[in-house]
Every structure is written in structure tokens, then in C-alpha cells.
Design an enzyme around this catalytic site. Structure first.
Site, mmCIF file in Angstrom:
data_model
loop_
_atom_site.group_PDB
_atom_site.id
_atom_site.type_symbol
_atom_site.label_atom_id
_atom_site.label_comp_id
_atom_site.label_asym_id
_atom_site.label_seq_id
_atom_site.Cartn_x
_atom_site.Cartn_y
_atom_site.Cartn_z
ATOM 1 N N GLN A 36 0.733 -1.051 -0.134
ATOM 2 C CA GLN A 36 0.009 -0.043 0.148
ATOM 3 C C GLN A 36 0.977 1.212 -0.482
ATOM 4 O OE1 GLN A 36 -3.449 -0.543 -0.219
ATOM 5 N NE2 GLN A 36 -3.224 -2.708 -1.027
ATOM 6 N N GLY A 78 -11.489 3.021 4.521
ATOM 7 C CA GLY A 78 -10.979 2.134 3.533
ATOM 8 C C GLY A 78 -9.520 2.902 2.943
ATOM 9 N N HIS A 79 -9.251 2.481 1.534
ATOM 10 C CA HIS A 79 -8.137 2.769 0.698
ATOM 11 C C HIS A 79 -8.802 3.683 0.030
ATOM 12 C CE1 HIS A 79 -7.426 -1.656 -0.625
ATOM 13 N NE2 HIS A 79 -8.657 -1.229 -0.569
ATOM 14 N N ASN A 80 -8.037 4.303 -0.657
ATOM 15 C CA ASN A 80 -8.398 4.933 -2.125
ATOM 16 C C ASN A 80 -9.939 5.709 -1.792
ATOM 17 O OD1 ASN A 80 -6.442 2.697 -3.184
ATOM 18 N ND2 ASN A 80 -6.451 4.333 -3.478
#
Lengths: 333, 333, 333
Positions: free
Chosen positions: C184, C225-227
């Protein structure tokens, strides 16, 4: 952490390390991974799903990882392989460290006597490791992790900040309107290659242990109750809650914010959708869902009012069916 | 923490301390509690429910705690009592400390000036205690607890790692598309004999206080909003969320991941099932549930599609009923 | 933090700073805000909703903030204004600091090399700030916050204890029954005037960044969460979970414990009710709800049993309709 990778590799070199078939120029130099949308020179992106072919057409990436069926969607240098997402993961690992914290114990961490630390273990700032904990080779605790006494953590385990491993399970017995605490004397035992997300909590067992088997992946803010078993290679998305003594199989996936009640059994290869409440054992592999559908507020209110009258509605349907039957009987009687 | 207890007692000695009737050899020596499945020599287990009689038949425990109705299910030395689960809790307390952290302030903890600490208080590594906090006798904060300024915590309170007590409530007012913060100047006031789970958060009040009364037990990852009151001896399982200004009665139990909306009232002795959303006041004692049933994914999809058409479906039933009535009218008219 | 404010102001002085019309004695001295229920001499309270007029009648506050429509409900000295709640927020800010932690880096905090700290930044005890983080002017991290490397935080940002910013997103790819980690390498980028609640987690992006825009307010125990992108001036209540790559618009409000699935889009000015699961994109502004209604347990069980038979029930209604049609056809045929 972001930005340029630590090395550069030609496309052909990547394929000779990781497999796959190169199409186009194998000499293009790759320095980092990128997304289809934002990759630039020196970056390799991937196409996981042909739905995104419009993004592929517009990408400025130097090379693409994609599946055989999609191999002709671009003229860019590319690697064709069966599982582009997994392949991309391996490419990214070539350019980027999987953990970014170097080995060693940060001076601000508190490591109790009796702790057994494997080789190359990394313990971040402010971590607190209780008595008689063991921690396998190459494991990494990011800053601010707490591990209560006597817990056991395997090799290559990554634990993110704020996770708490081994706090007391929620064991209380009622007596004359008061709660009596049941001492929680079990441990948490975590296998190898487990990853545990930020602020996730895993409670120690009441008497026997709470067990997280090899290869389990837990996202952030998950709660695992006492005496739960999570089978090997099961993955849970963020905010899942698992109540005490649930026994979850291997190779399961549990969607975000799902809730699994206690003392039930879930066999291997069960997939639970996000937001689902599981209140009985699942004894067959498969996908299970239990999400109430959302709607614009007015439609929701209009339809949902009937949920509280479903049994009555069913009774009215039955009555209509009966009247019809009795009419038939009358007609033909 | 696990393993051998610190002492040993004969079965008869346990009964003379805690009550109950001994059946079988009162001289059997007990050193620790165990589960029916894994107990061995020197361990005492309990039978909480006759459903588990097969486990009882197979146990290798040295002695059993069980209810009068089950007293003849085994020939093992045993203690017969009315509430085996609570009895077992007390037996376990004889052999195991309820908290495992010794009194004293860990050198890495930050305790602000003006803090009032009771006798035998235990403050773990990395705890941070703000100005003007008070902490009653025999309370124990495990590593990494944060208590914001001015909060008050009673006697014999246990707070697990990562809990945050007294952060600002979520008080924001909208003005011209921007959010304005409302300073949160109330406190958190926690009574005696409260236990608070790992990573649970309890917000300070906006002006008046957030109040957790005596004997409340909160599991992990619970969120208590500002100005909530949790009545004495109420217990909440993991991941419950209570929105601001909810007023929850005494002797309630709230199941895992339940959500209680703000500004509502729940009277004493209400039991809320896991996964339930409570959106209006509950003014009668009893058990309340609101879980959408899970199913295999295909069945779920087929049935759930109708939720968005329930009002229409009800309208069609009504139409069928009306036609029948009008037909009747026509017939008899 | 609570108790007497740091200064005193006459009612007329407050109105000349913040606007609004004074009714009654403008010379009454105000030293602090209070609630209608508990305010005493020297305290100003507000009436946000005429529902609470009984409390207004009983209040012992020295002065009241209220709306023009309610201006005659009391004879107390008062300030009449269009948005009493926002006005009250501003009054409270006159008497109370919005953050209570003074500028400076606490000696127990770990600030990595390469960190760029703005002016008057406050970093609490036990915070850990990774390499190459930037933190804008007047930002405040309460004790025990962890910021992973390379993240960027704007000006006037407040982060409460236990929050974790920039832990790895949950990026794993399946290959032969094992999970492979996707490094990540994106960042978390947080704008100005953001507030982040206790134990909230915001994951770094996989390749591109996770973005929290200006003016966003996040309550406790939220998982981003990511993005994900959270648009400017959006507010989320406690325990919301947002899965990876969700794109949430500006000026949205998300109720407590709502769940927003990944890879979907929510436009500006969408309001999501507490406890709602959003599983598809919301492309029109408005309010969306998806809460299963709770009921006393027996009623719930009776009605909910039919959810698993809704498609069958609908089929029976259709059959009744068809029979009727065919009867009609027969009659008229």
C-alpha cells in the site's frame, strides 16, 4: 513509502521472475506500479476486469498486466497472465517493501520480561508487550500495539497500530442483579503469515485459547470475541464483529461490518456478504447474505411499515386463498 | 495468567467458602478451573446447560459444578448449586486474579497534575491521564488507555487497552454549508465496579456530563456518544453504538453491534438483541429485536427484491379483498 | 475544561460580536453556556426546537438564545437569531477553547525525521508521527494518535486519541488459496479544518491517495478504506464504515454505523440514515434509508419469518390475481 521504487527492472526481467508472457517491447524500463488512471512513464498498471477498458484506452502507463482474454485491448507493452491481480501484487512487492518498519525494538516500546522475540522482529514506538508473549521471526508490530501477557504470535505476522491482542473476553455471570466477572485465563494464539488491521481487538479465551490460524487476514476495527477460532486463510473486511466461541472455517471471506453471533459453526469456504448478521451455523459452503435494501427515505418508509405487518399480510393472502377454495367447493359441491 | 492457579483447595473447602452441596469425594484437590472439553486432573469444570451432557460424559475434569436438575448426570465429585455459571465465576476468582496488572503507575504513563488517584490504583504503560481526573481505589487501567481532562472514574473500575474516555462529543452545527464546532465542556463520570473493553470510546458531554453508572459492563469497541446515560448494572456486548443523549435504564442487556439512536429513552430491564437498530424509545421492559434474516445469496436476492415492493404487494392484496367484497355486494345487492 | 469560563461578557456584548437581536436586559452578565435543564446564574442556554418549551419554562438560565418564532416563549433576557444552534456554538466558543491541548510536542511523542510541522501545532503524549508527514498550522493531535509515514494533514485539523491515519489498506489478492499482500504505497491526504474522532482509522491508498477534503467531520470509530474520497464538508457519525474506493460527495451526512460498500459513487448533498447499508451508487441528492424495523421479540419473529418467503408470498398473490382474471375471462368469454 510512495514515489519512486527502490530499483528498476525491464518488463522482460519481471516476466522471467514472475512468469507470464510478454507482448510488445520487453526492454521497457519499469520503476514502480501505478493505477490505470494515474500511472506515468516507468510505471506498470493492471487491468483486473474488462469493465475498465475505457481506462485502459486512456492510460499513460508504460506497461500493463492483463488476462489472456484482454490481451488485444491495448498495444502497450504488456504481460499476459492468468491472474492479473495476484500478478500485480507480486510485481508491486518487487518494487516496494511489504512492511515499512525496520527490524528492532523502538526505545519507547515496553517489552516485559519473559518475552520471546524471533529474529528480525520489528516493534514500533509505544508498543506494549506483556509477560511471556512470544513473537515469531520477521513479525512486525506497528506503533501503539498492545499484546497482553502470555499470547503467542507466529512468524511473518503484521499487526497495525492500535490493535489490542489478548484483552479479557467479555465473560460475566449474573447473580442477584449484579455481574460477576469470570477471570479470562486463556490466551490468544496467532499462527504464521497473519495480518491484523488497525484498532482490531482479539480477546483472550476464558479458559481455552482464542485461535487465529495461519494466513488469516483481518482488516481494521474487527472484534474477535473470546474462544473464537478463525480458520486458516480466512479474510475479514473492516468492522466485522465475531461473538464468543464462534468457530469459523478455513478459506472463508467475511464482508465488512458483518456480525457473527456466538457459539455457532461456519464451515470452510463460506462467504458472508458485507453487513450481514449470521445467527445460526452455516454448515454448507456458499455465499450468504442478509442485507436490508436501502431506498430513498420515502419509499423505504412506505415499504418498511409493512415489515411489521408481514404475518398479518400473509394471513390475508391465506384467507383469500381459502375463500376461493370454499367457493370452488360451493360451486362444485 | 493461564496455567496453574496460585493455590489449591479441596472441593469441600470450595463449598464451605461459596456454598452449594458437595456430592462425591469432598477431598479431591482442585488447583484451577477448566472447560469440560479440556480440563484435566486438578481442574474443575461446570455444566451450564444440559444440552452439553455429551461433553460432560467425556470430560476428564476432577470435579464439576452443576444445577440440581443435572446432579445425577455424572458420578464425578461435584458441587450442586442453583446458578452454576455464577458459581463457576466465583470458583475461578478463587484461583485467578480478576485483574492481572499490579498496582502502581507505570513509568511510561503520563499522569497530569491535579489527578486524584485512589489507593492501589494500577495505571499501565503508555496510559495518558489528563488534568483533574479522579480515579477511585483499586481501579486498573491497562496499557494505552487515554482519559481526557476532568473525567471521574469510580472504584474497582477496569479499563482495557486502547479505550478513550472523554474525547469530544460529536457536536457540530451547520451554518452556510460549514460545520461549527460546539465546545464539549461536560465530563465523563463513571461509577464503581464498571468494566470497559478494549478500544471502547466514551465521549464527554457537551455541557452536562456523560454518565456510566455503577456496575455497568461494556465490551470492546463500543461507542458511547455525548450526554448518554447508561443505567447501573447494564451490560453491552462488543461494537454497540449509542448515539448522543440516549438515556438507557438499569439492568439492561444490549447485544453485539446493536445501534441505539440518540435522544431516546430505554427503561430498565430492556434486552436488545445483537444487530438490532433501536430508533424509538422503549418504554416497556422486554426483549426487542430487529435483525434482517440472512439466507443463501440466491434466496436472499429473490426474497429481498420484494422488500422494495411491499407496499405495492399489500395494495394488491387489498385490491383482491375489495373485489371480493364488491362481488359479494353485487351478488347480495 | 468544564466549570467557569475564562471570561465574562454582557448579553449585549455577545450580540454585538455575533449578531442577533437582544430582548430583555442587555447588561446581564454571562460567564458560561449551560443546558436548559441545568444552567444556573451567569449561564446562557439555547432553545433549538419549540418541542422543548416545557424545559424553557422551568430553566434557571440567566439568558436564552432562540429563534424569532419562539421569542415570546420566555421573558428571560434573550438573543433572537435565525439559527440558534449555530449561534450557541459561537457563544460557547467565546467562553471555551475549541481544543484544550496547548501547542507544542509532548516529550513522550515520537516525531520521525522529515516531519514538517506548521506553526502552533499541538502533539499530545504518546503520539507517533512517521517519516515525511506534514501537519498544517494550528493542528492538534490528542494523546495516542498514530500517523503513518508520508501522510499529509492540513491546517486547523483536530485528531482525537487512538485514531490511526495511514495504516495499510486491506489489499490482498488470492492465489492458490493463499492471500498475497499488495503493498500500500499511496498516502492519506487530509485537508484543512477536518476533525477526526477517537479510534477512527483512515487507511492509506494502494497506489493513489485516500483523500479527506476540507471541513470534513468524522466522529469516533469510523473506518475509511483505501482510496476513498470524502468530499468537503461531509460529516459522518460514529462507527460508519466506508469500504475501499468509495467516492463520497460534498456536504453529505452519514448517520451512525452506516456502511458504504466499495467502488461506488455518492453525489453531493446525500444524507444517509443511521444503520443503513449502501450497496449501489447514489446519483441523486436526497435522503436514503435502509433500516430493518425493530419490534418486541415475539412480533419480530412472527413477521420476520415471512421475509424468507416473500417471493413465494408474492407468487401466491399473483396466482390469486390470475385466477380472478381467468374467471373474468370465463365469465365474459
Amino acid at each position: 513509502m510512495p514515489g519512486q521504487g527502490r530499483r528498476s527492472l525491464r518488463l522482460g526481467e519481471i516476466a522471467s521472475r514472475l512468469g507470464g508472457r510478454v507482448a510488445g517491447d520487453p526492454k521497457v524500463l519499469i520503476r514502480q506500479v501505478g493505477s490505470l488512471e494515474r500511472a506515468g512513464p516507468g510505471q506498470i498498471a493492471f487491468l483486473g476486469n474488462s469493465r475498465f477498458r475505457a481506462k485502459l484506452a486512456a492510460t499513460r502507463a508504460a506497461a500493463i498486466v492483463l488476462a489472456p482474454a484482454d490481451a488485444r485491448l491495448t498495444a502497450l507493452p504488456r504481460i499476459v497472465c492468468d491472474n492479473p491481480y495476484a500478478y500485480f501484487a507480486r510485481v508491486s512487492q518487487l518494487f516496494n517493501p511489504v512492511t515499512t518498519q525496520p527490524p528492532g525494538v523502538h526505545p519507547s516500546a515496553c517489552v516485559s520480561p519473559g518475552t520471546r522475540l524471533g529474529a528480525r522482529v520489528s516493534i514500533g514506538a509505544g508498543c506494549v508487550i506483556g509477560r511471556d508473549v512470544s513473537l515469531g521471526d520477521d513479525s512486525c508490530l506497528y506503533p501503539g500495539v498492545v499484546v497482553y501477557p502470555a499470547c503467542s504470535i507466529g512468524a511473518r505476522v503484521v499487526v497495525h497500530s492500535g490493535a489490542v491482542i489478548g484483552a479479557d473476553g467479555f465473560g460475566i455471570a449474573q447473580e442477584a442483579g449484579r455481574w460477576i466477572k469470570i477471570p479470562q485465563i486463556g490466551r490468544v494464539v496467532i499462527g504464521d503469515d497473519v495480518e491484523i488491521g488497525a484498532n482490531t481487538t482479539i480477546d483472550r479465551g476464558t479458559i481455552d485459547d482464542t485461535v487465529i490460524e495461519d494466513g488469516v487476514k483481518l482488516d481494521n476495527q474487527i472484534q474477535i470475541g473470546h474462544n473464537v477460532r478463525v480458520g486458516a486463510h480466512t479474510a475479514m473486511a473492516g468492522c466485522v464483529a465475531v461473538a464468543g466461541s464462534a468457530d469459523i472455517g478455513r478459506h472463508c471471506t467475511i464482508g465488512a461490518a458483518a456480525l457473527i453471533l456466538g457459539h455457532l459453526r461456519i464451515v470452510d469456504a463460506v462467504h458472508i456478504s458485507a453487513g450481514t448478521v449470521i445467527s445460526r451455523s452455516l454448515l454448507k459452503p456458499g455465499t450468504y447474505t442478509g442485507v436490508f435494501p436501502s431506498d430513498d427515505n420515502a419509499s423505504w418508509a412506505r415499504n418498511t411499515a409493512w415489515v411489521r405487518h408481514l404475518a398479518e399480510l400473509a394471513g390475508r393472502v391465506r384467507a383469500l386463498e381459502r375463500r376461493r377454495s370454499s367457493r370452488k367447493v360451493k360451486k362444485h359441491g
